[in-house]
Motif scaffolding. Structure first.
Motif, mmCIF file in Angstrom:
data_model
loop_
_atom_site.group_PDB
_atom_site.id
_atom_site.type_symbol
_atom_site.label_atom_id
_atom_site.label_comp_id
_atom_site.label_asym_id
_atom_site.label_seq_id
_atom_site.Cartn_x
_atom_site.Cartn_y
_atom_site.Cartn_z
ATOM 1 N N HIS A 132 -5.394 -7.113 -3.997
ATOM 2 C CA HIS A 132 -6.843 -7.004 -4.175
ATOM 3 C C HIS A 132 -7.544 -6.496 -2.918
ATOM 4 O O HIS A 132 -8.607 -5.869 -3.016
ATOM 5 C CB HIS A 132 -7.428 -8.374 -4.554
ATOM 6 C CG HIS A 132 -7.103 -8.796 -5.946
ATOM 7 N ND1 HIS A 132 -7.661 -8.209 -7.061
ATOM 8 C CD2 HIS A 132 -6.267 -9.755 -6.422
ATOM 9 C CE1 HIS A 132 -7.197 -8.780 -8.159
ATOM 10 N NE2 HIS A 132 -6.351 -9.728 -7.801
ATOM 11 N N PHE A 133 -6.954 -6.766 -1.744
ATOM 12 C CA PHE A 133 -7.600 -6.396 -0.482
ATOM 13 C C PHE A 133 -6.596 -5.631 0.398
ATOM 14 O O PHE A 133 -6.161 -6.125 1.442
ATOM 15 C CB PHE A 133 -8.106 -7.645 0.251
ATOM 16 C CG PHE A 133 -8.969 -8.542 -0.587
ATOM 17 C CD1 PHE A 133 -10.312 -8.250 -0.795
ATOM 18 C CD2 PHE A 133 -8.437 -9.696 -1.190
ATOM 19 C CE1 PHE A 133 -11.118 -9.088 -1.577
ATOM 20 C CE2 PHE A 133 -9.231 -10.526 -1.972
ATOM 21 C CZ PHE A 133 -10.579 -10.223 -2.168
ATOM 22 N N PRO A 134 -6.199 -4.413 -0.021
ATOM 23 C CA PRO A 134 -5.150 -3.689 0.723
ATOM 24 C C PRO A 134 -5.527 -3.369 2.168
ATOM 25 O O PRO A 134 -4.657 -3.186 3.015
ATOM 26 C CB PRO A 134 -4.942 -2.405 -0.099
ATOM 27 C CG PRO A 134 -6.144 -2.284 -0.981
ATOM 28 C CD PRO A 134 -6.635 -3.675 -1.220
ATOM 29 N N HIS A 135 -6.847 -3.360 2.467
ATOM 30 C CA HIS A 135 -7.275 -3.086 3.845
ATOM 31 C C HIS A 135 -6.810 -4.172 4.812
ATOM 32 O O HIS A 135 -6.751 -3.948 6.023
ATOM 33 C CB HIS A 135 -8.809 -2.974 3.910
ATOM 34 C CG HIS A 135 -9.509 -4.274 3.702
ATOM 35 N ND1 HIS A 135 -9.741 -4.809 2.446
ATOM 36 C CD2 HIS A 135 -10.019 -5.182 4.588
ATOM 37 C CE1 HIS A 135 -10.366 -5.973 2.565
ATOM 38 N NE2 HIS A 135 -10.550 -6.232 3.855
ATOM 39 N N GLU A 164 1.278 -11.599 -11.191
ATOM 40 C CA GLU A 164 0.942 -10.479 -10.307
ATOM 41 C C GLU A 164 -0.527 -10.082 -10.448
ATOM 42 O O GLU A 164 -1.227 -10.526 -11.360
ATOM 43 C CB GLU A 164 1.826 -9.273 -10.640
ATOM 44 C CG GLU A 164 1.571 -8.736 -12.040
ATOM 45 C CD GLU A 164 2.329 -7.458 -12.368
ATOM 46 O OE1 GLU A 164 3.154 -7.021 -11.569
ATOM 47 O OE2 GLU A 164 2.073 -6.901 -13.453
ATOM 48 N N LYS A 165 -0.957 -9.247 -9.521
ATOM 49 C CA LYS A 165 -2.257 -8.571 -9.591
ATOM 50 C C LYS A 165 -3.378 -9.539 -9.986
ATOM 51 O O LYS A 165 -3.741 -10.412 -9.222
ATOM 52 C CB LYS A 165 -2.170 -7.389 -10.559
ATOM 53 C CG LYS A 165 -1.088 -6.378 -10.186
ATOM 54 C CD LYS A 165 -0.983 -5.264 -11.211
ATOM 55 C CE LYS A 165 0.164 -4.327 -10.870
ATOM 56 N NZ LYS A 165 0.354 -3.281 -11.899
ATOM 57 N N PRO A 184 0.802 -1.236 0.000
ATOM 58 C CA PRO A 184 0.000 0.000 0.000
ATOM 59 C C PRO A 184 0.833 1.284 0.000
ATOM 60 O O PRO A 184 0.532 2.212 -0.761
ATOM 61 C CB PRO A 184 -0.835 -0.137 1.285
ATOM 62 C CG PRO A 184 -0.982 -1.616 1.470
ATOM 63 C CD PRO A 184 0.310 -2.211 1.001
ATOM 64 N N TYR A 185 1.878 1.353 0.831
ATOM 65 C CA TYR A 185 2.702 2.566 0.854
ATOM 66 C C TYR A 185 3.354 2.798 -0.506
ATOM 67 O O TYR A 185 3.390 3.926 -1.018
ATOM 68 C CB TYR A 185 3.782 2.480 1.938
ATOM 69 C CG TYR A 185 4.843 3.551 1.774
ATOM 70 C CD1 TYR A 185 4.571 4.877 2.117
ATOM 71 C CD2 TYR A 185 6.093 3.239 1.242
ATOM 72 C CE1 TYR A 185 5.532 5.871 1.928
ATOM 73 C CE2 TYR A 185 7.050 4.226 1.044
ATOM 74 C CZ TYR A 185 6.772 5.538 1.394
ATOM 75 O OH TYR A 185 7.719 6.525 1.199
ATOM 76 N N ALA A 186 3.871 1.728 -1.113
ATOM 77 C CA ALA A 186 4.557 1.849 -2.398
ATOM 78 C C ALA A 186 3.591 2.317 -3.487
ATOM 79 O O ALA A 186 3.955 3.135 -4.354
ATOM 80 C CB ALA A 186 5.181 0.510 -2.783
ATOM 81 N N GLU A 196 8.042 -9.368 4.909
ATOM 82 C CA GLU A 196 7.344 -8.951 3.694
ATOM 83 C C GLU A 196 5.898 -8.803 4.113
ATOM 84 O O GLU A 196 5.288 -9.750 4.604
ATOM 85 C CB GLU A 196 7.510 -10.026 2.615
ATOM 86 C CG GLU A 196 7.033 -9.629 1.255
ATOM 87 C CD GLU A 196 7.639 -10.518 0.171
ATOM 88 O OE1 GLU A 196 8.181 -9.961 -0.780
ATOM 89 O OE2 GLU A 196 7.571 -11.750 0.288
ATOM 90 N N MET A 197 5.338 -7.632 3.930
ATOM 91 C CA MET A 197 4.020 -7.340 4.480
ATOM 92 C C MET A 197 2.978 -8.384 4.082
ATOM 93 O O MET A 197 2.220 -8.878 4.917
ATOM 94 C CB MET A 197 3.539 -5.950 4.069
ATOM 95 C CG MET A 197 2.162 -5.620 4.627
ATOM 96 S SD MET A 197 1.511 -4.041 4.042
ATOM 97 C CE MET A 197 2.481 -2.908 5.024
ATOM 98 N N ALA A 198 2.920 -8.727 2.804
ATOM 99 C CA ALA A 198 1.871 -9.632 2.325
ATOM 100 C C ALA A 198 1.908 -10.970 3.057
ATOM 101 O O ALA A 198 0.889 -11.443 3.572
ATOM 102 C CB ALA A 198 2.011 -9.841 0.820
ATOM 103 N N SER A 199 3.086 -11.588 3.112
ATOM 104 C CA SER A 199 3.209 -12.902 3.754
ATOM 105 C C SER A 199 3.027 -12.802 5.258
ATOM 106 O O SER A 199 2.401 -13.676 5.881
ATOM 107 C CB SER A 199 4.575 -13.515 3.439
ATOM 108 O OG SER A 199 4.697 -13.750 2.061
ATOM 109 N N ASN A 200 3.573 -11.750 5.863
ATOM 110 C CA ASN A 200 3.489 -11.615 7.312
ATOM 111 C C ASN A 200 2.047 -11.403 7.755
ATOM 112 O O ASN A 200 1.544 -12.083 8.652
ATOM 113 C CB ASN A 200 4.382 -10.462 7.781
ATOM 114 C CG ASN A 200 4.769 -10.586 9.244
ATOM 115 O OD1 ASN A 200 5.199 -11.639 9.705
ATOM 116 N ND2 ASN A 200 4.614 -9.515 9.995
#
Length: 428
Positions: free
Chosen positions: A266-269, A131-132, A101-103, A352-356
């Motif tokens: 898809h679900f940045p929240h 991706e995506k 999200p920040y990026a 890594e944000m997604a995995s964590n």
């Protein structure tokens, strides 16, 4: 002049964005920016910053062999680019995609800045195979369960060819410039005492991955996480290596990484909220004293404590142990998964944000493809399954069988029953 901006792709070989930049019709200024917005939140001896600088030094060494150099800056990307635009005639800025999200917010702001100055912003896919929305259901909606996602990923993979982008052969096209290569001290950091373990993707490790990966005492993990996180290795080369083995387990781990990345896209929240909204209603106790004991590895549950001590000392924690410590925090101590996720973010080398976020929500029962809330690991039984000789535990808890080791801070049976009550009230 064109610019190539290194970010999560810290290598000169098989780098998609760098390859395209060096194939453009202009000389290329290669840059890296230590982002103040991120660095200001980190301790001065952060091991990941040391690792990044070491990877940049490897890039610099490669460029110096060609009589070139990497420009390293410290500041906010918007400010750095504003300065570069004022000092140079820039036509295009090349980089590779970043999905957090920040990026995404940062890149949108830069897109508008570049547009004002008639500069093209060209980004490429580099850190993933898909991706995506490249792996979605037939109706175009994202997968939220791993197995069907994985099956579709493999199906799609059969239709593509892995390409090696020979960016390392084009380094002569980099421009000569007078911008500095900043040292660690010049960006306000010190070399970390934590040593990053070299990764292991030997055939021996990958072929036996299924049989050995769950036993922390064997130390049979690849240590690839941080190298993938910062793009010090090519994901295409890692997948090619995984495909050489008849055992698919290692490949599955790489697919899990992409599964969680597309979930965050898809679900940045979900970086801050539960994927399953009703889980946001859980009445967490959030006892700060118990949280501190968990952080320090002083819970009186040896598997949990060994894992936390390993994390604090090395920046690494074995994957099986990560599941045990995360489940314990959420379900034994009734502490919000976000507290644990944030603590891991400060300590894990391979954060890594997604995995964590994905794995913490899995442990809490609140995420995609999550363990049901009533599945609660018994930390003592886990020892019998995965460290029965106590080799891993004794490595990190030398005082295990002495009076110095603390008594359990909660009773397993009572904690389990309380967890089930609290969860049931929230989620039914």
């Amino acid at each position: 002049m064109n610019i190539f901006w290194f970010r999560r792709d810290l290598r000169v070989d098989d780098n998609v964005g760098l390859f395209h930049a060096l194939n453009s019709d202009e000389d290329v200024l290669p840059i890296f920016i230590f982002d103040d917005s991120i660095l200001s939140q980190l301790p001065k001896e952060d091991a990941r910053v040391t690792f990044i600088h070491q990877q940049l030094s490897i890039i610099q060494f490669e460029l110096e062999k060609k009589g070139k150099s990497l420009a390293v800056f410290n500041g906010k990307p918007f400010d750095i680019f504003t300065k570069l635009i004022a000092e140079n005639k820039i036509n295009k800025v090349y980089t590779n995609h970043d999905y957090e999200p920040y990026a995404r917010k940062r890149d949108l702001e830069l897109f508008h800045l570049f547009k004002e100055h008639s500069i093209e912003f060209k980004t490429s896919k580099d850190q993933v195979i898909f991706e995506k929305s490249e792996v979605v259901k037939d109706d175009g909606t994202p997968y939220v369960v791993y197995t069907p996602y994985s099956n579709k990923w493999k199906e799609n993979f059969k239709k593509i060819q892995l390409v090696n982008y020979n960016s390392q052969d084009l380094l002569d096209r980099i421009s000569v410039h007078s911008y500095p290569f900043l040292s660690l001290t010049q960006i306000g950091f010190e070399k970390s005492f934590i040593q990053v373990t070299p990764f292991d993707i030997s055939s021996n490790l990958i072929d036996n991955y299924e049989a050995t990966r769950n036993f922390p005492a064997l130390n049979k993990t690849s240590y690839l996480g941080i190298y993938l996180r910062f793009g010090a290795v090519s994901i295409r080369k890692m997948v090619a290596k995984a495909l050489e083995s008849k055992n698919e387990t290692f490949l599955k781990e790489l697919i899990w990484r992409e599964f969680f990345m597309q979930i965050l896209w898809h679900f940045p929240h979900t970086s801050k909220s539960c994927f399953r909204p009703k889980y946001d209603a859980i009445d967490w106790e959030n006892n700060e004293d118990l949280f501190q004991k968990w952080c320090e590895g002083k819970t009186g549950y040896p598997f949990v404590d060994a894992g936390m001590r390993e994390l604090n000392a090395t920046g690494h924690m074995h994957n099986r142990v990560r599941m045990i410590v995360a489940s314990f925090l959420c379900k034994h101590l009734l502490i919000d998964w976000r507290w644990g996720e944030t603590y891991f973010a400060t300590k894990l080398l391979d954060y890594e944000m997604a995995s964590n976020v994905g794995n913490w929500q899995w442990a809490a029962g609140s995420g995609v493809d999550a363990a049901p809330y009533f599945r609660i690991f018994n930390p003592t039984e886990q020892i019998k399954k995965f460290d029965k000789d106590l080799k891993y535990i004794k490595k990190w808890i030398p005082e295990l069988e002495t009076f110095e080791y603390p008594k359990p801070i909660v009773d397993h049976k009572e904690a389990r029953e309380k967890c089930l009550r609290v969860y049931k009230v929230a989620v039914g």
